[in-house]
Design an enzyme around this catalytic site. Sequence first.
Site, PDB file in Angstrom:
ATOM      1  N   GLU A  48      35.667  38.505  10.076  1.00  0.00           N
ATOM      2  CA  GLU A  48      34.434  38.505  10.863  1.00  0.00           C
ATOM      3  C   GLU A  48      33.701  39.828  10.669  1.00  0.00           C
ATOM      4  OE1 GLU A  48      33.156  37.607  15.466  1.00  0.00           O
ATOM      5  OE2 GLU A  48      34.823  38.985  15.136  1.00  0.00           O
ATOM      6  N   LYS A 130      27.973  32.673  15.062  1.00  0.00           N
ATOM      7  CA  LYS A 130      28.829  32.602  16.241  1.00  0.00           C
ATOM      8  C   LYS A 130      27.996  32.100  17.411  1.00  0.00           C
ATOM      9  CE  LYS A 130      32.285  35.596  18.473  1.00  0.00           C
ATOM     10  NZ  LYS A 130      32.865  36.969  18.393  1.00  0.00           N
ATOM     11  N   CYS A 165      36.459  34.817  15.176  1.00  0.00           N
ATOM     12  CA  CYS A 165      37.163  35.422  16.300  1.00  0.00           C
ATOM     13  C   CYS A 165      37.542  34.384  17.362  1.00  0.00           C
ATOM     14  CB  CYS A 165      36.306  36.547  16.869  1.00  0.00           C
ATOM     15  SG  CYS A 165      37.194  37.736  17.888  1.00  0.00           S
TER      16      CYS A 165
END
EC number: 4.2.1.66
Length: 364
Positions: A48, A130, A165
């Site tokens: 990430e 995200k 994540c």
Amino acid sequence: MSPVLKKYKAAAVNAEPGWFDLEESVRRTIHWINEAGRNRCKLIAFPELWIPGYPYWMWKVNYQESLPLLKKYRENSLLSDSEEMRRIREAARANKIYVSLGYSEVDLASLYTTQVLISPAGNILNHRRKIRATHVERLVFGDGTGDTTESVVQTEIGRVGHLNCWENMNPFMKSYAASLGEQVHVAAWPLYPGKETLKYPDPYTNVAEANCDALANELPQLVTPAYAIETGTYTLAPWQTITEEGIKLNTPPGKPLEDPNIYNGHGRIFAPDGRNLVPHPAKDFQGLLYVDIDLDEIHLTKSLADFGGHYMRPDLIRLLVDGNRKDLVVSEDRINGGIKYTSTMDRVGLTKPLEAPKPTDQKE
């Protein structure tokens, strides 16, 4: 489309990014793509926010201390339609490899936690953001929208997906990926401190061990192996590492310098049944973790529990996904009627084709 390759080699990055330095970040990205290519990999997975490194300092500073770091971070984030991105795409093409890349994406005046899946031809197959920045990450990053949510793409090496994540812990994101028949997953992780840093009342979920593997003598209920088990996928977990020099770059003046080892050694790769397939990397290891993937090995796991198929009851439980982009300002489509729509991939320039290959495409 059925996979052309059922057996192939893949790699997960366990290395230090080029902190606050876009050019160095791109150089390191191309270096690891070339390394994976030399080792005949068909897929490489980056952590990430690999470019320009995960801003872990935001968990440790106050507002005033964050400002110089935030400014420098913004200045070294990556435009999707840029020469830097084209160089990375060219490296993927030169090595004939799929690349899952995490980066801080500049879009107008905002930053997003973005992943792209690049094809061996250098094309962008998937562009996602995200869906929600975690806690203090909202100091830096905005949220994804409808058309940047989907994470799984059919490719010649199977149905490949990726998440950032704690999205890998999100039951709705896992259900969505399972419904798309995901076979190979990239659980992209940032820089993360180990359990020795935990202080009450901070939850155990906020240390690296909770997210990379199970504790001794406890149930294997932790994030990345759980993802592999619940979705029946090969799950590559690339992680960032940090050196003493990296610690200095991420620490505001006057703050104590931490031991870099508390952040390192967390890269993992899991089988579809949750088994760890690679030795745990040493704290000072900078490199690639390799795995031999065999898509036929997924069948028995999914025959027992395919939550995107026979082992689910859509007549009882369904997930609603809105894949439409939500714009602040919309305009009328005067030719076709309705509202004019431009996908995020089109708007940020990721659908533009690469130029013909150049002799210098593989240079680092």
